[in-house]
Design an enzyme around this catalytic site. Structure first.
Site, PDB file in Angstrom:
ATOM      1  N   TRP A   1       0.850  -1.188   0.000  1.00 55.59           N
ATOM      2  CA  TRP A   1       0.000   0.000   0.000  1.00 55.59           C
ATOM      3  C   TRP A   1       0.898   1.254   0.000  1.00 55.59           C
ATOM      4  O   TRP A   1       1.898   1.306   0.711  1.00 55.59           O
ATOM      5  CB  TRP A   1      -0.916   0.003   1.239  1.00 55.59           C
ATOM      6  CG  TRP A   1      -1.684   1.276   1.344  1.00 55.59           C
ATOM      7  CD1 TRP A   1      -2.803   1.612   0.633  1.00 55.59           C
ATOM      8  CD2 TRP A   1      -1.373   2.405   2.163  1.00 55.59           C
ATOM      9  NE1 TRP A   1      -3.199   2.884   0.955  1.00 55.59           N
ATOM     10  CE2 TRP A   1      -2.346   3.402   1.905  1.00 55.59           C
ATOM     11  CE3 TRP A   1      -0.365   2.673   3.092  1.00 55.59           C
ATOM     12  CZ2 TRP A   1      -2.334   4.639   2.534  1.00 55.59           C
ATOM     13  CZ3 TRP A   1      -0.365   3.909   3.713  1.00 55.59           C
ATOM     14  CH2 TRP A   1      -1.349   4.874   3.436  1.00 55.59           C
TER      15      TRP A   1
ATOM     16  N   ASP B   1     -15.782  12.483  -2.261  1.00 58.98           N
ATOM     17  CA  ASP B   1     -15.232  11.170  -1.898  1.00 58.98           C
ATOM     18  C   ASP B   1     -16.056  10.550  -0.771  1.00 58.98           C
ATOM     19  O   ASP B   1     -17.211  10.934  -0.528  1.00 58.98           O
ATOM     20  CB  ASP B   1     -13.735  11.342  -1.543  1.00 58.98           C
ATOM     21  CG  ASP B   1     -12.903  10.110  -1.867  1.00 58.98           C
ATOM     22  OD1 ASP B   1     -12.938   9.150  -1.084  1.00 58.98           O
ATOM     23  OD2 ASP B   1     -12.221  10.099  -2.918  1.00 58.98           O
TER      24      ASP B   1
ATOM     25  N   LYS C   1     -15.940   7.111  -8.740  1.00 62.86           N
ATOM     26  CA  LYS C   1     -14.701   6.479  -8.253  1.00 62.86           C
ATOM     27  C   LYS C   1     -15.120   5.199  -7.524  1.00 62.86           C
ATOM     28  O   LYS C   1     -15.828   5.259  -6.522  1.00 62.86           O
ATOM     29  CB  LYS C   1     -13.987   7.439  -7.301  1.00 62.86           C
ATOM     30  CG  LYS C   1     -12.709   6.887  -6.674  1.00 62.86           C
ATOM     31  CD  LYS C   1     -12.024   7.983  -5.867  1.00 62.86           C
ATOM     32  CE  LYS C   1     -10.854   7.479  -5.050  1.00 62.86           C
ATOM     33  NZ  LYS C   1     -10.317   8.522  -4.170  1.00 62.86           N
ATOM     34  N   TRP C   2     -14.708   4.049  -8.047  1.00 60.64           N
ATOM     35  CA  TRP C   2     -15.103   2.733  -7.502  1.00 60.64           C
ATOM     36  C   TRP C   2     -13.948   2.218  -6.647  1.00 60.64           C
ATOM     37  O   TRP C   2     -12.926   1.789  -7.175  1.00 60.64           O
ATOM     38  CB  TRP C   2     -15.414   1.769  -8.655  1.00 60.64           C
ATOM     39  CG  TRP C   2     -15.772   0.382  -8.253  1.00 60.64           C
ATOM     40  CD1 TRP C   2     -15.007  -0.507  -7.552  1.00 60.64           C
ATOM     41  CD2 TRP C   2     -16.992  -0.317  -8.543  1.00 60.64           C
ATOM     42  NE1 TRP C   2     -15.660  -1.697  -7.382  1.00 60.64           N
ATOM     43  CE2 TRP C   2     -16.894  -1.606  -7.982  1.00 60.64           C
ATOM     44  CE3 TRP C   2     -18.172   0.026  -9.232  1.00 60.64           C
ATOM     45  CZ2 TRP C   2     -17.917  -2.560  -8.094  1.00 60.64           C
ATOM     46  CZ3 TRP C   2     -19.175  -0.929  -9.342  1.00 60.64           C
ATOM     47  CH2 TRP C   2     -19.044  -2.195  -8.774  1.00 60.64           C
ATOM     48  N   ASP C   3     -14.145   2.238  -5.340  1.00 62.54           N
ATOM     49  CA  ASP C   3     -13.060   1.911  -4.415  1.00 62.54           C
ATOM     50  C   ASP C   3     -13.191   0.470  -3.903  1.00 62.54           C
ATOM     51  O   ASP C   3     -14.249  -0.157  -4.025  1.00 62.54           O
ATOM     52  CB  ASP C   3     -13.102   2.905  -3.246  1.00 62.54           C
ATOM     53  CG  ASP C   3     -11.738   3.140  -2.607  1.00 62.54           C
ATOM     54  OD1 ASP C   3     -10.822   2.342  -2.847  1.00 62.54           O
ATOM     55  OD2 ASP C   3     -11.606   4.124  -1.846  1.00 62.54           O
ATOM     56  N   MET C   4     -12.149  -0.047  -3.271  1.00 64.29           N
ATOM     57  CA  MET C   4     -12.145  -1.418  -2.726  1.00 64.29           C
ATOM     58  C   MET C   4     -11.004  -1.472  -1.725  1.00 64.29           C
ATOM     59  O   MET C   4      -9.846  -1.546  -2.106  1.00 64.29           O
ATOM     60  CB  MET C   4     -11.904  -2.378  -3.896  1.00 64.29           C
ATOM     61  CG  MET C   4     -12.178  -3.814  -3.644  1.00 64.29           C
ATOM     62  SD  MET C   4     -10.693  -4.677  -3.095  1.00 64.29           S
ATOM     63  CE  MET C   4     -11.212  -6.356  -3.259  1.00 64.29           C
ATOM     64  N   ASN C   5     -11.359  -1.407  -0.438  1.00 63.91           N
ATOM     65  CA  ASN C   5     -10.340  -1.080   0.553  1.00 63.91           C
ATOM     66  C   ASN C   5      -9.855  -2.178   1.476  1.00 63.91           C
ATOM     67  O   ASN C   5      -9.427  -1.896   2.602  1.00 63.91           O
ATOM     68  CB  ASN C   5     -10.828   0.107   1.390  1.00 63.91           C
ATOM     69  CG  ASN C   5     -10.610   1.401   0.632  1.00 63.91           C
ATOM     70  OD1 ASN C   5      -9.500   1.705   0.226  1.00 63.91           O
ATOM     71  ND2 ASN C   5     -11.664   2.138   0.406  1.00 63.91           N
TER      72      ASN C   5
ATOM     73  N   ASP D   1      -2.484   5.781  -3.157  1.00 66.03           N
ATOM     74  CA  ASP D   1      -2.866   6.709  -2.097  1.00 66.03           C
ATOM     75  C   ASP D   1      -1.685   7.591  -1.715  1.00 66.03           C
ATOM     76  O   ASP D   1      -1.846   8.573  -0.988  1.00 66.03           O
ATOM     77  CB  ASP D   1      -3.331   5.936  -0.858  1.00 66.03           C
ATOM     78  CG  ASP D   1      -4.823   5.659  -0.911  1.00 66.03           C
ATOM     79  OD1 ASP D   1      -5.507   6.235  -1.773  1.00 66.03           O
ATOM     80  OD2 ASP D   1      -5.302   4.857  -0.090  1.00 66.03           O
TER      81      ASP D   1
HETATM   82  C1  DGJ Z   1      -9.035   4.815  -0.323  1.00 64.98           C
HETATM   83  C2  DGJ Z   1      -8.785   5.635  -1.553  1.00 64.98           C
HETATM   84  O1  DGJ Z   1      -7.613   5.260  -2.170  1.00 64.98           O
HETATM   85  C3  DGJ Z   1      -8.768   7.105  -1.168  1.00 64.98           C
HETATM   86  O2  DGJ Z   1      -8.458   7.886  -2.271  1.00 64.98           O
HETATM   87  C4  DGJ Z   1     -10.108   7.467  -0.596  1.00 64.98           C
HETATM   88  O3  DGJ Z   1     -11.090   7.352  -1.574  1.00 64.98           O
HETATM   89  C5  DGJ Z   1     -10.426   6.572   0.590  1.00 64.98           C
HETATM   90  N1  DGJ Z   1     -10.292   5.184   0.255  1.00 64.98           N
HETATM   91  C6  DGJ Z   1     -11.814   6.829   1.093  1.00 64.98           C
HETATM   92  O4  DGJ Z   1     -12.185   5.971   2.065  1.00 64.98           O
END
Ligand code: DGJ
Length: 728
Positions: free
Chosen positions: A200, A367, A477-481, A549
């Site tokens: 990351w 966001d 913006k399709w996120d996946m954390n 990020d």
């Molecule tokens: C992770 C993304 O990479 C960030 O840019 C942001 O959108 C955060 N998630 C939001 O929770």
């Protein structure tokens, strides 16, 4: 571009102006690999693997002599069980428990164009005359299984796109434990392996190492293509540089678990296998069913790594990225994440929007934190309804106000995730991946929704589209954390649990296909905690990816350099953020931050209301400059000149397709007293033409052969310079 079969020599020749790919059929009907590389006009049939006796290398049952052994033969799609002891491209368990299959050449067909891969992202053609596809069928008579190996050659690109289909013509089911997309055997040859690894905020760090005897596996078991190991490798000659030498790239068009196995045998032959990760993978293929692998995009360059990247960039811009954004200049944006995190309201947002308008920025992206009462990362994923009152005027009015100011409006989603503290989880705790009776691991306080399930996907699709239908939205913006743990789906039987990871990806792709088809006007950018899923699979649906990020300009040099190996600049989201940088605490100048971010799709991610007048002036100039030159910067030919992985300075340049314009960027990380001078030599210009450069008129041959000095007075850490050249 042609594909032909020579009956006399029993060889297939896939050929275009750049490359040849040669396959042969041995006398026992084994399919062998002969060559992949620079175009051969007429292959004589002479180059065949010599028969040679190797002790302890058995001969297959019907071999006519003891000199034929699968153990050493360069095989096109190797198996296991008849004397090839190297890594196999497939591993199938038959009903009787045997893993031994005997696939021999059966037939072939040549198809104009390129068929789509059902349910999977892949390169495409817009007209049949752009490519040709060879499908070679191998059969195992006893088990009634067929392997269909598919090879597409494009006009004008040094590329072969490969994938595999397993067809089960028997009455029984077969368990697939590995089925690669491609396998290639390189004859005895020293090779270096280049791959993109990281973590990351440190994605796609370029590693180069010698291929040594033994087996090396590069993979992801994380449920995503991952920050840690991108599904791209290059095999190059030890002498290959950015500008010269042989280079072979292999990029898997897939966003989930993947593996590349590299094996160098005792005879210095190297096998490279790429495909779905075989770890914990088992797929029950029923009677009459077919299994389709993802596609591997194999690119060859005889002129080093820059040319390899050019092929990937052009290929992906023309034949992977789809929809209205294809080849279109991408908007500059301001994202509120690092400006406000979860702490925003209508007033704050509108102040940022007003500043953005004054600076010439074209889109505002809201966001994380607008839905389900979410004020931190502990809650609400899965509840995709607007938090009432957070944006006082409501999202619909906000969108309208932003549009009235002349900006586009974008919004963030994380559709694949569910918070424990959410209405969705309270109603459907079994919708998250998890093993009954066991606890679930948390990642960023959230679980992963079981996207292999149709009911789960339908629910999220319905929630998401009711927002998209109600509110005018230009960008998502399709996120996946997080990565996947406890990968188990309660709807599947015990023997099907090895299918969950891949079924998840098929479900995700099905969802995305429906979404992009029904909302063609929306520009999608994928994200996974930055660049945790920067892969060709997602680029098929979403033309941009949030690269990392980590927005620190110095860290970004390596991240963007590594990313550019396989992925086009038009796909790389890159933002200028505040200092001290939120990830590294480093302070870099606005100029350097701008010069790094405009080497991608430029955006801003800082509180514009906190800037000084001088900073605003500078940003306005950056945005204006970028808009003037973004065709060149997003779609020009990108050359890496100096690597941040090798020294203190980095340089890259963009050349327009007609070679009449160029933009050069030079960056130096640390300053040094009495430092040696730096000469920069340019590339890709027209030798005989004059360019206006740095207030002077200089010919292309001089700029490319003599170059110019970087100003020795350039002092301080993290400095950069930008040069624009135009033909006069
Ligand atoms: C992770 C993304 O990479 C960030 O840019 C942001 O959108 C955060 N998630 C939001 O929770």
């Amino acid at each position: 571009m042609t594909i032909f079969f020579d009956k006399k020599t029993k060889t297939f020749h896939l050929q275009n102006a750049q490359i040849s790919y040669l396959l042969g059929i041995e006398e026992n009907n084994s399919l062998v690999h002969l060559y992949f590389g620079k175009k051969i006009k007429n292959y004589s049939g002479n180059y065949r693997y010599p028969r040679t006796d190797r002790s302890f290398s058995p001969n297959p049952p019907d071999a006519s002599d003891r000199l034929l052994s699968l153990d050493t033969l360069p095989l096109e799609f190797p198996g296991n069980g008849f004397g090839d002891f190297r890594e196999p491209a497939y591993n199938l368990k038959l009903k009787n428990g045997s893993r031994i299959t005997d696939f021999r050449y059966d037939s072939y067909k040549i198809i104009a164009g390129k068929p789509t891969l059902e349910g999977l992202p892949a390169l495409y053609v817009e007209a049949e005359n752009e490519a040709e596809t060879l499908v070679v069928t191998l059969k195992d008579t006893l088990s009634k299984l067929q392997l269909k190996l598919s090879y597409t050659i494009y006009k004008g690109f040094a590329v072969i796109a490969r994938s595999t289909q397993l067809v089960n013509d028997s009455q029984d089911s077969v368990e697939v434990n590995r089925l690669a997309s491609q396998s290639i055997d390189f004859p005895n040859r020293e090779l270096d392996l280049i791959h993109l690894n990281g973590s990351w905020a440190k994605e796609r760090q370029l590693t180069r190492e010698k291929v040594n005897t033994g087996i090396k596996v590069l993979d992801s078991k994380r449920g995503s293509s991952s920050h840690h190991q991108n599904p791209f490798v290059a095999l190059v000659d030890p002498t290959t540089t950015e500008f010269q030498g042989d280079a072979y790239g292999i990029n898997l068009v897939y966003s989930g678990n993947h593996e590349t196995v590299i094996q160098k045998d005792p005879y210095d032959q190297t096998r490279v296998i790429t495909g779905l990760n075989s770890f914990n993978f088992s797929w029950q293929l029923g009677a009459g069913e077919t299994f389709q692998t993802p596609e591997a995009v194999m690119v060859y360059s005889s002129n080093g790594l820059n040319e390899l990247s050019h092929t990937y960039h052009d290929l992906y811009n023309h034949h992977l990225i789809r929809g209205e954004a294809k080849l279109k200049e991408r908007p500059t944006l301001i994202n509120n994440w690092e400006a406000t995190y979860f702490d925003f309201n209508e007033e704050k947002v509108m102040k940022i929007v007003e500043e953005a308008k004054a600076l010439g920025i074209e889109m505002f992206v809201l966001d994380d934190g607008w839905f389900g009462g979410r004020e931190d990362d502990f809650t609400s994923l899965g509840d995709w309804t607007e938090t009432e009152g957070k944006i006082a005027c409501g999202l619909e009015n906000l969108s309208q106000k932003i549009h009235e100011k002349g900006l586009k409006f974008g919004i963030w989603f994380e559709p694949e995730m569910i918070s424990e503290d959410s209405d969705l989880f309270r109603a459907h705790p079994d919708w998250a991946l998890g093993v009954p009776g066991r606890g679930r691991s948390l990642g960023r306080n959230q679980f992963v929704l079981d996207f292999s399930r149709q009911d789960v996907r339908d629910n999220i699709y319905q929630q998401m589209t009711s927002i998209l239908d109600r509110i005018p939205i230009d960008y998502v913006k399709w996120d996946m954390n997080r990565n996947m743990t406890e990968v188990y789906s309660v709807l599947l039987d015990s023997e099907n649990q090895g299918e969950v990871s891949h079924r998840y990806m098929l479900g995700l792709y099905e969802f995305l296909e429906k979404l992009v088809t029904n909302y063609p006007e929306i520009l999608f950018e994928s994200c996974s905690g930055g660049g945790g899923r920067f892969d060709a699979g997602l680029l098929y649906y979403m033309p941009q990816t949030w690269t990392s990020d980590n927005t620190d300009a110095v860290a970004r040099l390596k991240i963007q350099y590594g990313t550019s190996l396989a992925y086009p600049i038009s796909s790389m989201g890159a933002h200028v953020s505040a200092i001290p940088n939120h990830q590294t605490e480093r302070k870099t100048s606005l100029a350097t931050r701008g010069n790094v971010a405009m080497s991608g799709v430029l955006g801003y991610e800082l509180d514009l209301t906190q800037l000084s007048t001088e900073e605003k002036k500078e940003i306005k100039e950056q945005v204006n400059f970028y808009k003037q030159h973004r065709q060149l910067l997003q779609f020009g030919t990108f050359y890496r000149l100096k690597s941040p992985f090798e020294g203190n300075d980095t340089a890259w340049m963009f050349v327009s397709k007609n070679q009449e314009e160029a933009m050069v960027f030079y960056y130096r990380v640390l300053t040094e007293a009495s430092a040696p001078l730096t000469t920069l030599k340019l590339v890709g210009l027209l030798e005989d033409e004059n360019y206006e450069f740095d207030g002077k008129m200089i010919a292309g041959d001089e700029l490319m052969n003599i170059g110019f000095y970087i100003n020795p007075e350039l002092s301080g850490d993290y400095v950069s310079q930008r040069f624009y050249l135009r033909k006069v």
